[in-house]
Design an enzyme around this catalytic site. Structure first.
Site, short mmCIF file in Angstrom:
data_model
loop_
_atom_site.label_atom_id
_atom_site.label_comp_id
_atom_site.label_asym_id
_atom_site.label_seq_id
_atom_site.Cartn_x
_atom_site.Cartn_y
_atom_site.Cartn_z
N LYS A 15 0.66 -1.22 -0.08
CA LYS A 15 -0.20 0.05 0.03
C LYS A 15 0.69 1.37 -0.11
O LYS A 15 2.01 1.23 0.68
CB LYS A 15 -1.04 0.08 1.21
CG LYS A 15 -2.20 -1.07 1.17
CD LYS A 15 -3.17 -0.68 2.37
CE LYS A 15 -3.45 -2.13 2.79
NZ LYS A 15 -3.99 -2.24 4.21
N HIS A 178 -0.44 -1.67 17.02
CA HIS A 178 -1.37 -0.21 16.53
C HIS A 178 -0.78 0.92 17.27
O HIS A 178 -1.37 1.81 17.27
CB HIS A 178 -2.59 -0.70 17.22
CG HIS A 178 -3.60 -1.39 16.42
ND1 HIS A 178 -4.45 -2.26 17.25
CD2 HIS A 178 -3.56 -1.94 15.37
CE1 HIS A 178 -4.96 -3.10 16.10
NE2 HIS A 178 -4.53 -3.09 15.21
N ARG A 239 -9.85 -13.22 15.81
CA ARG A 239 -8.84 -13.38 16.99
C ARG A 239 -9.83 -13.72 18.23
O ARG A 239 -10.58 -12.83 18.57
CB ARG A 239 -7.76 -12.55 17.29
CG ARG A 239 -6.90 -12.39 16.07
CD ARG A 239 -5.71 -11.75 16.45
NE ARG A 239 -4.82 -11.14 15.24
CZ ARG A 239 -4.69 -10.18 14.89
NH1 ARG A 239 -5.15 -8.90 15.52
NH2 ARG A 239 -3.85 -9.99 13.69
#
Ligand code: ADP
Length: 399
Positions: A15, A178, A239
């Site tokens: 990306k 994150h 998950r």
């Protein structure tokens, strides 16, 4: 003015987002998919219009060459010399990287060594770095790590209650992920609250397919829900999140599976997919729950209840909280999940407005004005953080 490209390379995808800095204007973005497979797909936005090319792209360096060729062909840039910096997202920085880093031979070698901790991600990230080094060897590149923001956690947060030697010998500890997103929304929250970040206690909820919550005190991560791997913590799309580890050998025996096979179930077949039995995508689950599907309802409860409990525990840890932040696909878009999470937090001063909460993808306060604890939806932007770090670490000074 200069152009900085932010790259997120996966094993079969790449990306990209091209920024004009320091304005932080996105000039173009896109993705190369199915690298190494027949009929790879290259998509890029040109003047707001999406262009798509299907061709065989055997590896990442061919993908990078094609991307750079198209940037000039579509006149997004006049020459490759306009690109003054490259930022690469790298999943795992271990304990080595407490901040983003300019990529040298040594840094690249360290990223590759850290593949032991992130076998699915770091090799792919390194491949992206090498592909750009081959094609643009003289352009400075910076690695931005998902784990770096969490390196400020105190030992009591990151240590597992295992024999201490395992931490020293094998690097077994909570790393958290994150980080770039949690950092972005915390900085943005301070701007929106018009208060110095150093004085704030924030709980940031990054809720996407992968989901994690971070307690941020004075701008520093002091605890987070993901752990040694992204499997720990909340129930997620596929998950399981935290569970009793004794289940693993039990499941191996019951289902006649190897440890890797059980891990695959915990990572790919569990979470809201496992509980609902039909989808990991929150939109599908919300639709079915609204029609009365009990398992869909259960998946929503499991997901939101986990978030609710962590918010309580992180507020306890910081002796209060100034703002709760919602971000990522679900956090930004699902009024339903936010409502379920926020209900029953009045005891700690969270008073939120149902009407204000009824929005999608907008940066917005959803608390009542009198609420001691603010609640803010902040669309995340990991790419702009990458571009900012390239500027910061390559010492670009703009007049
Ligand atoms: P990731 O980057 O971790 O793959 P995202 O941040 O894109 O994930 O989040 C994906 C999740 O966001 C999915 O569960 C999806 O259903 C949810 N989502 C996206 N848009 C909406 C929406 N309008 N309403 C509810 N959920 C949404």
């Amino acid at each position: 003015m200069s152009k900085i490209i932010a790259i997120n390379a996966g094993s079969s995808s790449l990306k990209f987002q091209l920024f004009e800095m320091p304005e932080e204007k996105v000039i173009t973005k896109g993705i190369v998919e199915r690298i190494g497979l027949p009929d790879s797909i290259f998509s890029i936005t040109v003047d707001g219009e999406k262009k798509k090319i299907v061709t065989d792209i055997p590896d990442h360096s061919v993908a990078v060459n094609l991307l750079l060729e198209k940037l000039t062909e579509y006149k997004i840039i006049n020459s490759l010399e306009e690109i003054e910096g490259i930022g690469h997202r790298v999943v795992h920085g271990g304990e080595i990287f407490t901040d983003s880093a300019v990529i040298t031979d040594e840094v690249l070698a360290q990223i590759e060594q850290l593949s032991e901790l992130a076998p699915l991600h770091n090799p792919a990230n390194a491949t992206g770095i090498k592909a750009f080094r081959e094609v643009l060897p003289n352009v400075p590149a910076v690695a931005v790590f998902d784990t770096a923001f969490h390196q400020t956690m105190p030992e009591s947060s990151y240590l597992y209650s295992l024999p201490y030697d395992y931490y020293k010998e094998y690097g077994i500890r909570k790393y958290g992920f994150h980080g770039t997103s949690h950092k972005y929304v915390s900085e943005r929250a301070a701007e929106l609250l018009k208060r110095p970040l150093e004085q704030l206690r924030l709980i940031s909820c990054h809720l996407g397919n992968g989901a994690s919550i971070t307690a941020i005190e004075g701008g520093k991560s002091i605890d987070t829900t993901m752990g040694f791997t992204p499997l720990e913590g909340l129930t997620m799309g596929t998950r399981s999140g935290s569970l009793d580890p004794a289940l693993i050998p039990y499941l191996m025996e019951k289902t006649n599976s190897t440890a890797d096979e059980v891990l695959e179930i915990l990572n790919k077949k569990s979470g809201m997919l496992g509980v609902s039995g039909f989808s990991s995508d929150l939109r599908d689950i919300e639709d079915e729950a609204a029609k009365g599907n009990a398992r869909a309802e259960l998946a929503l409860s499991k997901f939101s209840d986990g978030i609710h409990k962590y918010i309580g525990s992180y507020a306890a840890k910081m002796n209060g909280v100034d703002a709760i932040i919602f971000t990522a696909g679900i956090g930004e878009n699902s009024a339903e999940i936010r409502a379920r999470v926020l209900r029953g937090l009045e005891f700690m001063g969270v008073y939120w407005d149902q009407e204000a909460n009824n929005v999608r993808g907008e940066e917005k306060f959803v608390n009542h004005p009198y609420s001691p604890v603010k609640v803010i939806i902040i669309p995340t932007d990991e790419e702009v953080m990458i571009a900012r770090d390239v500027v910061r670490l390559t010492n670009k000074v703009y007049a």
